[in-house]
Enzyme design. Structure first.
Site, PDB file in Angstrom:
ATOM      1  N   ASP A 148      14.991 -13.194  -3.268  1.00 55.67           N
ATOM      2  CA  ASP A 148      14.096 -12.154  -3.418  1.00 55.67           C
ATOM      3  C   ASP A 148      13.469 -12.623  -4.928  1.00 55.67           C
ATOM      4  OD1 ASP A 148      13.551  -8.825  -2.485  1.00 55.67           O
ATOM      5  OD2 ASP A 148      12.502  -9.496  -4.580  1.00 55.67           O
ATOM      6  N   ASN A 149      12.186 -12.445  -5.044  1.00 60.20           N
ATOM      7  CA  ASN A 149      11.762 -12.718  -6.405  1.00 60.20           C
ATOM      8  C   ASN A 149      11.515 -11.467  -7.121  1.00 60.20           C
ATOM      9  OD1 ASN A 149       9.270 -11.309  -5.522  1.00 60.20           O
ATOM     10  ND2 ASN A 149       8.088 -13.149  -5.650  1.00 60.20           N
TER      11      ASN A 149
ATOM     12  N   ASP B 162      11.308 -17.494  -5.136  1.00 64.10           N
ATOM     13  CA  ASP B 162      10.164 -17.255  -4.484  1.00 64.10           C
ATOM     14  C   ASP B 162      10.074 -17.954  -3.416  1.00 64.10           C
ATOM     15  OD1 ASP B 162       7.378 -16.031  -5.634  1.00 64.10           O
ATOM     16  OD2 ASP B 162       7.211 -17.567  -4.071  1.00 64.10           O
TER      17      ASP B 162
ATOM     18  N   ALA C 272      10.148 -10.561   2.897  1.00 62.01           N
ATOM     19  CA  ALA C 272       9.305 -10.571   1.955  1.00 62.01           C
ATOM     20  C   ALA C 272       8.034 -10.809   1.989  1.00 62.01           C
ATOM     21  CB  ALA C 272      10.146 -11.966   1.098  1.00 62.01           C
TER      22      ALA C 272
ATOM     23  N   TYR D  73      -4.268  -7.812   5.427  1.00 63.23           N
ATOM     24  CA  TYR D  73      -2.941  -7.500   5.770  1.00 63.23           C
ATOM     25  C   TYR D  73      -2.339  -7.669   7.058  1.00 63.23           C
ATOM     26  CZ  TYR D  73       1.819  -5.081   6.425  1.00 63.23           C
ATOM     27  OH  TYR D  73       3.207  -5.149   6.666  1.00 63.23           O
TER      28      TYR D  73
ATOM     29  N   HIS E 234       2.702   4.980  -0.713  1.00 64.13           N
ATOM     30  CA  HIS E 234       2.880   5.462   0.445  1.00 64.13           C
ATOM     31  C   HIS E 234       2.992   6.963   0.597  1.00 64.13           C
ATOM     32  CE1 HIS E 234       4.426   1.082   0.811  1.00 64.13           C
ATOM     33  NE2 HIS E 234       4.212   1.456   2.192  1.00 64.13           N
ATOM     34  N   LEU E 235       2.562   7.581   1.742  1.00 60.26           N
ATOM     35  CA  LEU E 235       2.305   9.038   1.858  1.00 60.26           C
ATOM     36  C   LEU E 235       3.524   9.669   1.658  1.00 60.26           C
ATOM     37  CD1 LEU E 235       0.504  11.143   2.750  1.00 60.26           C
ATOM     38  CD2 LEU E 235       0.998  11.089   4.982  1.00 60.26           C
TER      39      LEU E 235
ATOM     40  N   ARG F  46      -0.045   8.620  12.207  1.00 64.28           N
ATOM     41  CA  ARG F  46       1.039   7.491  12.239  1.00 64.28           C
ATOM     42  C   ARG F  46       2.419   7.996  12.958  1.00 64.28           C
ATOM     43  NH1 ARG F  46      -3.021   5.806  10.970  1.00 64.28           N
ATOM     44  NH2 ARG F  46      -3.719   4.430   8.995  1.00 64.28           N
TER      45      ARG F  46
ATOM     46  N   ARG G  77      -9.727   5.910   3.044  1.00 59.00           N
ATOM     47  CA  ARG G  77      -9.346   4.728   2.378  1.00 59.00           C
ATOM     48  C   ARG G  77      -9.571   3.554   3.285  1.00 59.00           C
ATOM     49  NH1 ARG G  77      -2.912   3.906   1.284  1.00 59.00           N
ATOM     50  NH2 ARG G  77      -2.950   3.606   3.756  1.00 59.00           N
TER      51      ARG G  77
HETATM   52  N1  LIG Z   1       6.784  -0.331   4.639  1.00 59.49           N
HETATM   53  C1  LIG Z   1       6.567  -0.248   5.860  1.00 59.49           C
HETATM   54  O1  LIG Z   1       6.008   0.815   6.337  1.00 59.49           O
HETATM   55  C2  LIG Z   1       6.137  -1.420   6.681  1.00 59.49           C
HETATM   56  C3  LIG Z   1       5.644  -1.376   8.008  1.00 59.49           C
HETATM   57  C4  LIG Z   1       5.228  -2.622   8.545  1.00 59.49           C
HETATM   58  C5  LIG Z   1       5.810  -3.617   8.156  1.00 59.49           C
HETATM   59  N2  LIG Z   1       6.184  -3.823   6.995  1.00 59.49           N
HETATM   60  C6  LIG Z   1       6.980  -5.059   6.742  1.00 59.49           C
HETATM   61  O2  LIG Z   1       8.469  -5.004   6.208  1.00 59.49           O
HETATM   62  C7  LIG Z   1       8.616  -6.018   5.057  1.00 59.49           C
HETATM   63  C8  LIG Z   1       9.053  -5.013   4.096  1.00 59.49           C
HETATM   64  O3  LIG Z   1       8.323  -3.919   3.708  1.00 59.49           O
HETATM   65  P1  LIG Z   1       8.842  -3.053   2.496  1.00 59.49           P
HETATM   66  O4  LIG Z   1       8.202  -1.806   2.660  1.00 59.49           O
HETATM   67  O5  LIG Z   1      10.515  -2.994   2.375  1.00 59.49           O
HETATM   68  O6  LIG Z   1       8.163  -3.831   1.157  1.00 59.49           O
HETATM   69  P2  LIG Z   1       8.834  -4.062  -0.248  1.00 59.49           P
HETATM   70  O7  LIG Z   1       7.749  -4.452  -1.172  1.00 59.49           O
HETATM   71  O8  LIG Z   1       9.693  -2.912  -0.504  1.00 59.49           O
HETATM   72  O9  LIG Z   1       9.752  -5.340  -0.159  1.00 59.49           O
HETATM   73  C9  LIG Z   1       9.358  -6.791  -0.044  1.00 59.49           C
HETATM   74  C10 LIG Z   1      10.304  -7.604  -0.891  1.00 59.49           C
HETATM   75  O10 LIG Z   1       9.988  -8.875  -1.064  1.00 59.49           O
HETATM   76  C11 LIG Z   1      10.065  -9.325  -2.224  1.00 59.49           C
HETATM   77  N3  LIG Z   1       8.982 -10.477  -2.187  1.00 59.49           N
HETATM   78  C12 LIG Z   1       7.528 -10.170  -2.036  1.00 59.49           C
HETATM   79  N4  LIG Z   1       7.059 -11.444  -2.194  1.00 59.49           N
HETATM   80  C13 LIG Z   1       7.957 -12.431  -2.334  1.00 59.49           C
HETATM   81  C14 LIG Z   1       7.945 -13.757  -2.569  1.00 59.49           C
HETATM   82  N5  LIG Z   1       6.985 -14.591  -2.390  1.00 59.49           N
HETATM   83  N6  LIG Z   1       9.212 -14.500  -2.732  1.00 59.49           N
HETATM   84  C15 LIG Z   1      10.435 -13.489  -2.676  1.00 59.49           C
HETATM   85  N7  LIG Z   1      10.418 -12.170  -2.645  1.00 59.49           N
HETATM   86  C16 LIG Z   1       9.412 -11.788  -2.399  1.00 59.49           C
HETATM   87  C17 LIG Z   1       9.702  -8.183  -2.989  1.00 59.49           C
HETATM   88  O11 LIG Z   1      10.199  -8.622  -4.430  1.00 59.49           O
HETATM   89  C18 LIG Z   1      10.316  -7.128  -2.370  1.00 59.49           C
HETATM   90  O12 LIG Z   1      11.645  -6.712  -2.854  1.00 59.49           O
HETATM   91  C19 LIG Z   1       7.304  -6.333   4.679  1.00 59.49           C
HETATM   92  O13 LIG Z   1       7.037  -7.779   5.423  1.00 59.49           O
HETATM   93  C20 LIG Z   1       6.148  -5.529   5.266  1.00 59.49           C
HETATM   94  O14 LIG Z   1       4.923  -6.231   5.687  1.00 59.49           O
HETATM   95  C21 LIG Z   1       6.735  -2.672   6.451  1.00 59.49           C
HETATM   96  O1  LIG Z   2      -1.966   9.380  -1.059  1.00 58.53           O
HETATM   97  C1  LIG Z   2      -2.215   9.090   0.201  1.00 58.53           C
HETATM   98  C2  LIG Z   2      -1.414   7.847   0.855  1.00 58.53           C
HETATM   99  C3  LIG Z   2      -1.333   7.719   2.165  1.00 58.53           C
HETATM  100  N1  LIG Z   2      -2.358   8.622   2.783  1.00 58.53           N
HETATM  101  C4  LIG Z   2      -2.671   8.258   4.392  1.00 58.53           C
HETATM  102  O2  LIG Z   2      -1.237   8.380   5.055  1.00 58.53           O
HETATM  103  C5  LIG Z   2      -1.312   7.513   6.041  1.00 58.53           C
HETATM  104  C6  LIG Z   2      -0.046   6.775   5.844  1.00 58.53           C
HETATM  105  O3  LIG Z   2      -0.376   5.649   4.493  1.00 58.53           O
HETATM  106  P1  LIG Z   2       0.596   4.906   3.801  1.00 58.53           P
HETATM  107  O4  LIG Z   2       1.980   5.438   3.935  1.00 58.53           O
HETATM  108  O5  LIG Z   2      -0.076   4.082   2.701  1.00 58.53           O
HETATM  109  O6  LIG Z   2       1.095   3.586   4.994  1.00 58.53           O
HETATM  110  P2  LIG Z   2       0.161   2.744   6.040  1.00 58.53           P
HETATM  111  O7  LIG Z   2      -1.123   2.379   4.957  1.00 58.53           O
HETATM  112  O8  LIG Z   2      -0.147   3.247   7.290  1.00 58.53           O
HETATM  113  O9  LIG Z   2       0.826   1.478   5.799  1.00 58.53           O
HETATM  114  C7  LIG Z   2       2.125   1.345   5.941  1.00 58.53           C
HETATM  115  O10 LIG Z   2       2.432   1.416   7.413  1.00 58.53           O
HETATM  116  C8  LIG Z   2       1.996   0.022   8.055  1.00 58.53           C
HETATM  117  C9  LIG Z   2       2.161   0.426   9.581  1.00 58.53           C
HETATM  118  O11 LIG Z   2       1.278   1.346   9.999  1.00 58.53           O
HETATM  119  C10 LIG Z   2       2.515  -1.067   7.431  1.00 58.53           C
HETATM  120  O12 LIG Z   2       2.252  -2.274   8.230  1.00 58.53           O
HETATM  121  C11 LIG Z   2       2.390  -1.062   5.881  1.00 58.53           C
HETATM  122  O13 LIG Z   2       3.045  -2.191   5.472  1.00 58.53           O
HETATM  123  C12 LIG Z   2       2.837   0.009   5.276  1.00 58.53           C
HETATM  124  O14 LIG Z   2       2.461   0.281   3.924  1.00 58.53           O
HETATM  125  C13 LIG Z   2      -2.479   6.785   6.094  1.00 58.53           C
HETATM  126  O15 LIG Z   2      -3.376   7.297   6.932  1.00 58.53           O
HETATM  127  C14 LIG Z   2      -2.938   7.055   4.765  1.00 58.53           C
HETATM  128  O16 LIG Z   2      -4.677   6.977   4.519  1.00 58.53           O
HETATM  129  C15 LIG Z   2      -3.029   9.798   2.301  1.00 58.53           C
HETATM  130  O17 LIG Z   2      -3.672  10.511   2.991  1.00 58.53           O
HETATM  131  N2  LIG Z   2      -2.852   9.963   0.701  1.00 58.53           N
END
Ligand SMILES: NC(=O)c1ccc[n+]([C@@H]2O[C@H](COP(=O)([O-])OP(=O)(O)OC[C@H]3O[C@@H](n4cnc5c(N)ncnc54)[C@H](O)[C@@H]3O)[C@@H](O)[C@H]2O)c1
Ligand SMILES: O=c1ccn([C@@H]2O[C@H](COP(=O)(O)OP(=O)(O)O[C@H]3O[C@H](CO)[C@@H](O)[C@H](O)[C@H]3O)[C@@H](O)[C@H]2O)c(=O)[nH]1
Length: 327
Positions: A31-32, A50, A73, A140, A188-189, A220, A280
């Protein structure tokens, strides 16, 4: 197995790394720390590097005799990807291709990839199964779709074995409250709503209430981060070059923004003021999983089916770590 977890200092990666170790796998985190936290990494090696550093990746894969990669990552914010697409294509596409090249150089052929329901764009109906067309509506989603495509080609040409797991919205925290979600700035919400409950924000802004949903706010499917972790372990152990997987991971239950805010009020017992703001850009109205294929193939079922239980775990984490890992 000896597993390299890229992004293992981040939210979903740290929970998965923990599960892997608990199940007896040897974990190395790469992780970076651009968004991750040292404090989120358990007692296993953390290589600070990285994705773009192919030499370091190859050396790490060789040094630890890695057998499988779980690749988290990436940059992962839908809204930011619309305003700064270059950041997303560079990291999520170019960075991942660098990882795939390093894997080939080190003779590692097994990868579980974090894909997303954002690859489906605006689906014609709900819930979404894996046969739905993938037509993202934000950069994305395009970056993740590009890598799904590359993985198919690499599997065909180089015998790479992959699982592309299309998560819906990750939520919740480890139930012991030790690790959880800590993004800065948070977007995130659920964590934002809980920050209002903690008194760190005055109110939550609802991004649009004129969507074609029952209460007008976006729907969602919020899947607990530990349920996601379990699915990764199962997928990692099943894949072969002839049996690559593309699977949705969600609960199958859609929850609106207003319903999330109300559930947070019930869990925290706090009055959480909400105000309606503009939409958004890049947000589809509703994303709900049909995860039957994952249930069948991985013999996996989410344990958290009620979003209140998921929020309870997140609340425990945010209460005990009001400033995340910083404290
Ligand atoms: N959070 C969600 O709801 C959600 C939903 C669908 C998919 N995903 C995917 O799941 C994965 C993890 O999401 P998360 O919410 O844990 O994100 P996060 O940002 O918490 O974790 C991502 C990690 O990757 C590291 N990273 C980013 N770019 C890098 C690079 N170039 N080299 C090395 N390390 C790097 C960051 O430092 C971080 O620790 C992502 O690929 C994201 O697209 C997330
Ligand atoms: O202050 C806020 C933040 C979010 N939302 C809404 O809440 C929902 C969820 O938003 P958020 O928590 O930002 O998640 P998403 O934009 O749905 O994206 C997440 O979920 C995706 C899958 O749906 C992943 O791919 C992304 O990485 C992850 O960030 C969306 O409708 C947003 O418009 C609000 O209304 N107010």
């Amino acid at each position: 197995m000896r597993v390299l977890v890229t992004g293992g200092a981040g939210y979903i990666g740290s929970h998965t790394a923990r599960k892997l170790a608990a199940e007896g796998h040897d974990v190395v985190v790469y992780d970076n720390l651009s968004a991750g936290h040292r404090g989120a990494v358990g007692k296993f090696p953390l290589v600070v590097g990285d994705l773009h550093d192919g030499e370091k990746l190859t050396a790490t894969l060789k040094e630890y005799n890695i057998e499988s990669v779980i690749h988290f990552a990436a940059f992962a914010l839908v809204g930011e990807s619309v305003t700064n697409p270059a950041k997303y294509y560079q990291n999520n596409v170019i960075g991942t291709l660098s990882l795939l090249d390093a894997m080939r150089a080190a003779d590692v052929s097994r990868i579980v990839f974090s894909s997303t329901c954002a690859t489906y764009g605006i689906p014609a109906s709900s819930p979404i199964d894996e046969s739905f067309p993938q037509a993202p509506v934000n950069p994305y989603g395009f970056t993740k779709l590009a890598i799904e495509r590359a993985l198919e080609d690499y599997a065909h040409a180089y015998g790479m074995a992959f699982a592309a797991l299309r998560y819906f919205n990750a939520a919740g925290a480890s139930p012991d409250g030790d690790i959880g979600e800590d993004h800065s700035p948070e977007s995130h919400l659920i964590p934002l709503v809980l920050q209002v409950a903690l008194g760190q924000r005055e109110s939550i802004s609802v991004f649009g209430d004129d969507y074609p949903t029952d209460d007008g706010t976006c729907i969602r499917d919020y899947i607990h981060v530990d349920d996601l972790a379990d699915a990764h372990l199962a997928a990692m152990q099943q894949i072969t070059a002839d049996n690559c997987l593309k699977l949705n991971l969600g609960t199958g239950r859609g929850v609106s923004v207003q319903e999330i805010i109300q559930a947070c009020r019930e869990v925290t017992g706090m009055d959480i003021p909400a105000e309606i703001g503009p939409r958004r850009e890049g947000d589809p109205p509703a994303l709900v999983a049909n995860a039957d294929k994952a249930h069948r193939i991985l013999n996996w079922q989410p344990k958290y089916m009620d979003v209140r239980e998921t929020i309870e775990t997140a609340w425990r984490w945010h209460q005990s770590h009001p400033h995340g890992f910083a404290q």
